[in-house]
Design an enzyme around this catalytic site. Sequence first.
Site, PDB file in Angstrom:
ATOM      1  N   GLY A  35      35.857  51.136  43.347  1.00 51.15           N
ATOM      2  CA  GLY A  35      37.303  51.148  43.461  1.00 51.15           C
ATOM      3  C   GLY A  35      38.066  50.831  42.191  1.00 51.15           C
ATOM      4  O   GLY A  35      37.681  51.219  41.083  1.00 51.15           O
ATOM      5  N   TYR A 194      44.836  39.081  56.030  1.00 52.89           N
ATOM      6  CA  TYR A 194      44.752  39.730  54.718  1.00 52.89           C
ATOM      7  C   TYR A 194      46.091  39.612  53.991  1.00 52.89           C
ATOM      8  O   TYR A 194      46.139  39.248  52.805  1.00 52.89           O
ATOM      9  CB  TYR A 194      44.381  41.202  54.893  1.00 52.89           C
ATOM     10  CG  TYR A 194      44.394  41.998  53.609  1.00 52.89           C
ATOM     11  CD1 TYR A 194      43.342  41.896  52.697  1.00 52.89           C
ATOM     12  CD2 TYR A 194      45.450  42.854  53.310  1.00 52.89           C
ATOM     13  CE1 TYR A 194      43.362  42.619  51.515  1.00 52.89           C
ATOM     14  CE2 TYR A 194      45.470  43.585  52.135  1.00 52.89           C
ATOM     15  CZ  TYR A 194      44.427  43.468  51.243  1.00 52.89           C
ATOM     16  OH  TYR A 194      44.450  44.194  50.061  1.00 52.89           O
TER      17      TYR A 194
END
Length: 342
Positions: A35, A194
């Site tokens: 990523g 999150y």
Amino acid sequence: MPSDGGVKEKRNAYLNREAYSLRGRIIIITGASAGVGKEAARDLALRGATIVMGNRNLEKSYRVIQALREEEGREMLPDDRFVVKRLDLSDLDSVREFAEEVKKDYPVIDVLINNAGKMAGKRMVTKDGYESQFQINHLGHFLLTFLLIENILESENKPRIINVSSKAHKHASDNFINDLQSEKRYGWKGIVTYSNTKLMNIWFTKVMARKYEGRITSYAVHPGCVKTDLKQNSLTCKLIYCGTWCCSKSVRKGAYTTIYCTVSAKAGQQTGLYYSGSKVTKPMFMAEDEELAQRLWIESCRMLNINWDLTNLKENFIRNSENSSKKYVSTANDSKQEQSYD
């Protein structure tokens, strides 16, 4: 908050690797095998920096490095550009071992990029007894930064610390400071937790900026809606990503803001701010809460049984927060272009 200091930069000047060389610099990146972390590692290594990759899977890391060399050419990425060390942020002993190795091998660290993260999924508790997103996204990086701070302060190259946050911080719950472990609420299959951790990243950045003003510059960055594997832990996240896939950024472009905060001369005159699209952006109102930011710092120190003093910080924090309020840039386009939890 430091001003721009008269530094003028063209919009994408930082993408010029020759003009913004990092030859001889030591850069630590967590989660650099995939990523945004992988693409940041590629770009910064091509500028001449030595990249110390803190990854869980060593075998995968070596495959990634081999692939990067095949893509860019071995002459562009010689053997000394990458060093791989095992780091598992869900295991605080691993964090300590990684830090000890890095401190021994690199007495001077120029940049620390706290990039690794976990997004949503079933609530899990680590071997250390902490909710996994809280530990991986915040507490592990907090400890790592603490353990490496003296080596970072040794840099004569205006050292920087970049914390990868997210626009998702705007979905943080109102009173999560009293429920850091998400024991009372684990909403949206973990997405709220999150979001809470991404707000913690901004608070950490801001307190670091005040504490080390004039010695270290710190940044919180939102990569944007990026085509990565971060969604893999949650079906809910996968569904969200399916809806935004067509307008998502490539991983390369997702790394731009991290790269910008690492190399930009203009960013080098700023500290404690939140960035999106390679520019300063206004975070949600809770991100400016000095008391909550310091409470998180103190509680993190208590959990880790470390002493990271905040003496004389309060006056600095208030003064700089007032000065920085004028420096935020309106981001009306963000809501249209960046529907991201990345």
